[in-house]
Write a protein that holds these residues in place. Structure first.
Motif, PDB file in Angstrom:
ATOM      1  N   LEU A 360      43.666  46.712  36.757  1.00 50.00           N
ATOM      2  CA  LEU A 360      44.283  45.390  36.817  1.00 50.00           C
ATOM      3  C   LEU A 360      44.727  45.026  38.231  1.00 50.00           C
ATOM      4  O   LEU A 360      44.753  43.852  38.593  1.00 50.00           O
ATOM      5  N   LEU A 361      45.090  46.036  39.035  1.00 50.47           N
ATOM      6  CA  LEU A 361      45.594  45.757  40.371  1.00 50.47           C
ATOM      7  C   LEU A 361      44.487  45.584  41.403  1.00 50.47           C
ATOM      8  O   LEU A 361      44.721  45.046  42.484  1.00 50.47           O
ATOM      9  N   VAL A 362      43.268  46.077  41.099  1.00 47.50           N
ATOM     10  CA  VAL A 362      42.175  45.928  42.068  1.00 47.50           C
ATOM     11  C   VAL A 362      41.877  44.463  42.330  1.00 47.50           C
ATOM     12  O   VAL A 362      41.773  44.003  43.470  1.00 47.50           O
ATOM     13  N   ASP A 363      41.754  43.705  41.240  1.00 49.33           N
ATOM     14  CA  ASP A 363      41.485  42.272  41.394  1.00 49.33           C
ATOM     15  C   ASP A 363      42.614  41.571  42.129  1.00 49.33           C
ATOM     16  O   ASP A 363      42.400  40.627  42.888  1.00 49.33           O
ATOM     17  N   GLU A 364      43.836  42.066  41.841  1.00 49.98           N
ATOM     18  CA  GLU A 364      44.974  41.449  42.529  1.00 49.98           C
ATOM     19  C   GLU A 364      44.904  41.721  44.027  1.00 49.98           C
ATOM     20  O   GLU A 364      45.152  40.845  44.866  1.00 49.98           O
ATOM     21  N   VAL A 365      44.508  42.929  44.402  1.00 41.54           N
ATOM     22  CA  VAL A 365      44.378  43.259  45.841  1.00 41.54           C
ATOM     23  C   VAL A 365      43.261  42.446  46.480  1.00 41.54           C
ATOM     24  O   VAL A 365      43.395  41.903  47.590  1.00 41.54           O
ATOM     25  N   VAL A 366      42.147  42.338  45.732  1.00 43.43           N
ATOM     26  CA  VAL A 366      41.043  41.527  46.247  1.00 43.43           C
ATOM     27  C   VAL A 366      41.465  40.079  46.446  1.00 43.43           C
ATOM     28  O   VAL A 366      41.138  39.425  47.441  1.00 43.43           O
ATOM     29  N   ARG A 367      42.232  39.574  45.448  1.00 47.51           N
ATOM     30  CA  ARG A 367      42.701  38.179  45.557  1.00 47.51           C
ATOM     31  C   ARG A 367      43.618  37.997  46.749  1.00 47.51           C
ATOM     32  O   ARG A 367      43.514  37.009  47.496  1.00 47.51           O
ATOM     33  N   ILE A 368      44.510  38.965  46.946  1.00 43.84           N
ATOM     34  CA  ILE A 368      45.433  38.857  48.092  1.00 43.84           C
ATOM     35  C   ILE A 368      44.661  38.875  49.408  1.00 43.84           C
ATOM     36  O   ILE A 368      44.915  38.071  50.320  1.00 43.84           O
ATOM     37  N   GLU A 369      43.695  39.794  49.489  1.00 49.73           N
ATOM     38  CA  GLU A 369      42.902  39.856  50.715  1.00 49.73           C
ATOM     39  C   GLU A 369      42.111  38.581  50.925  1.00 49.73           C
ATOM     40  O   GLU A 369      41.953  38.098  52.049  1.00 49.73           O
ATOM     41  N   TRP A 370      41.547  38.020  49.845  1.00 51.89           N
ATOM     42  CA  TRP A 370      40.790  36.776  49.966  1.00 51.89           C
ATOM     43  C   TRP A 370      41.668  35.628  50.421  1.00 51.89           C
ATOM     44  O   TRP A 370      41.280  34.803  51.260  1.00 51.89           O
TER      45      TRP A 370
END
Length: 526
Positions: A360-370
């Motif tokens: 669940l946190l991977v997508d959140e990290v990707v979103r933050i980086e994006w």
């Protein structure tokens, strides 16, 4: 203390004679009466009851008592009763009250009449024993084969030998010696072997319930001469025993008196009885020995059985202990397995939770980086791309393009100067390299194209993320329904795809999140 002080006096009249003064026992005559009730003619089928007539007779003589009133003969014409009273005065009054008396009874239309006759109690007389021994050849010199033995039955033990240790034989020898010299006396109840002998030599006539001890006894008394026999028969015949207890109750017993007809105390019967006694003693001794031997064998067998039983019990106890230890070991092993299983399940749940949290946190990290990438300016993005690709600067590139273009123009001008009228085909051939160069320049990758590729990659990531979230939600719903609010996640199925696997370190206390490999991915994307 004299006899008159410790023994209550009798009121039976002058007819009472002492029999055994030490115990206050007397003999009194039996005043027997025979009552004959004449029955009138009755209708056919009409019935009556002897009991009603008996009770009527008792009420007629009240307050006197008719003792042992019983029916001895009954027919269609009369009913014969026998009874006796205590003394002669009462007998006279009873005769006066009942003789020729008429009365009515249930079941009869006419009156009934009573006739009273004195006597009726059976008692042996001289004519009886003379008639009995007349048919035999008398042996005056052989005792027991002549009229010299008296048989008395129905004497109570309590009146003559109340205690167990009392010798009733000596007591009765003393009592019966009052009538003459006694040769010998035999009481069958005092002989323990008499019950095992044959009836014709045992002399036992009294029977009691279930063969138990009888409260009465019988005796055979043999006198040395005929005078003693005659005196005993005449004195005891037609009498009964009476005794007044300390409580004042007058008790009476009727005994049976007969002359011996079996030769019980003759030498012939006595020898047979002695032989039978010896046989019984020998048989009982042998039975006792056999019983003792059987008991000894039974004891040995019992010891052997007990020993075998103890061995079996010990073996069973050992087996039970072994089974108990095995059960304890099995239970301990099972507890250990259950503990390990619970620990493993807990670890699996923790790992699954971590995997789900990572997923669940991977997508959140990707979103933050994006978002960080989006917030950057295009110029900064171009600089970062140029820096990542190690490309020359914009000014240098522009100068190189300008120099290249300038060289191309110069070459074209020079061609036109030396060939002023070129053919159209040659012109077209000369113009192709210039068009290809211009097309290659126009189609060369620019920073804008890289930005478009990054946008397309972001859209793909979002689409893949929405698809994965939808699939995870469906799986969670399925697992909750299956395990009833106990979510257990399959780490293999819920693990992030290979393209999104990143090493994530989570510090719950500090809430710090660091992702390895994001920068490299971003750099590669850019």
């Amino acid at each position: 203390m004299s006899y008159r002080d410790d023994i209550p006096m009798l009121d039976c009249g002058e007819e009472a004679e002492p029999f055994y003064l030490k115990r206050g026992v007397h003999i009194v005559p039996i005043y027997a009466l025979t009552l004959i009730v004449e029955i009138p003619i009755r209708a056919p089928g009409q019935t009556f009851c002897n009991w009603d007539i008996r009770e009527k007779l008792k009420t007629f003589v009240h307050p006197h008592e008719l003792k042992d009133l019983k029916v001895i003969e009954s027919c269609n014409e009369y009913i014969k009763f026998t009874t006796h009273v205590l003394n002669i005065d009462i007998m006279d009054e009873v005769i006066t009250l009942l003789d020729n008396r008429t009365f009515r009874a249930p079941g009869f239309e006419s009156v009934l009449k009573v006739l009273v006759r004195v006597g009726g109690y059976p008692c042996p007389k001289v004519e009886d024993w003379q008639k009995h021994f007349r048919g035999k050849r008398l042996k005056e010199d052989e005792p027991g084969e002549r009229p010299d033995t008296v048989y008395v039955a129905g004497l109570p033990y309590e009146w003559f030998a109340p205690n167990i240790g009392d010798d009733v034989t000596s007591v009765m020898l003393e009592v019966m010696s009052a009538f003459g010299k006694v040769r010998q006396i035999d009481i069958p109840q005092e002989d323990p072997y008499r019950s095992d002998m044959e009836k014709d030599i045992a002399g036992l006539r009294l029977t009691w319930f279930n063969g138990s001890f009888s409260p009465f006894f019988e005796m055979y008394v043999q006198y040395t001469d005929y005078d003693g026999f005659f005196a005993a028969m005449t004195k005891l015949g037609g009498h009964q025993l009476v005794r007044r207890t300390a409580s004042g109750v007058l008790s009476e017993y009727q005994y049976t008196l007969e002359f011996d007809k079996t030769g019980h105390l003759s030498n012939r019967i006595m020898i047979q009885r002695e032989l039978a006694r010896q046989c019984i003693i020998h048989r009982r001794r042998k039975e006792a020995e056999e019983k003792a031997q059987k008991d000894a064998e039974a004891v040995v067998e019992l010891k052997k059985v007990n020993k075998e039983r103890n061995n079996i019990e010990n073996k069973i106890k050992v087996v039970i202990e072994q089974a108990g230890r095995q059960r304890e070991c099995a239970e301990e092993l099972l507890r250990k397995k259950l503990k390990d299983k619970k620990r493993h399940q807990a670890n699996v749940r923790i790992q699954e939770s971590e995997n789900l949290l990572k997923f669940l946190l991977v997508d959140e990290v990707v979103r933050i980086e994006w978002e960080k990438e989006q917030r950057k300016r295009p110029a900064d993005k171009i600089k970062e791309y140029v820096k990542a690709k190690q490309l020359p600067g914009e000014d240098d590139l522009r100068q190189k393009l300008m120099k290249k273009r300038e060289a191309e123009i110069r070459a074209e001008v020079a061609k036109r100067k030396f060939n002023p009228n070129p053919s159209s085909k040659s012109d077209e051939n000369d113009q192709l390299p210039i068009a290809d160069n211009i097309k290659s320049d126009l189609t060369a990758p620019t920073p804008y194209d890289a930005h478009q590729r990054r946008k397309q990659m972001l859209r793909d990531c979002r689409s893949r993320r929405r698809k994965l979230l939808k699939e995870v939600g469906a799986r969670l719903q399925r697992y909750r329904t299956k395990f009833k609010e106990e979510p257990i996640f399959d780490r293999l199925k819920l693990a992030p795809p290979e393209a999104l696997k990143k090493s994530i370190n989570i510090n719950i206390k500090t809430t710090n999140l660091s992702v390895n490999g994001v920068e490299s991915q971003s750099n590669n994307a850019s």
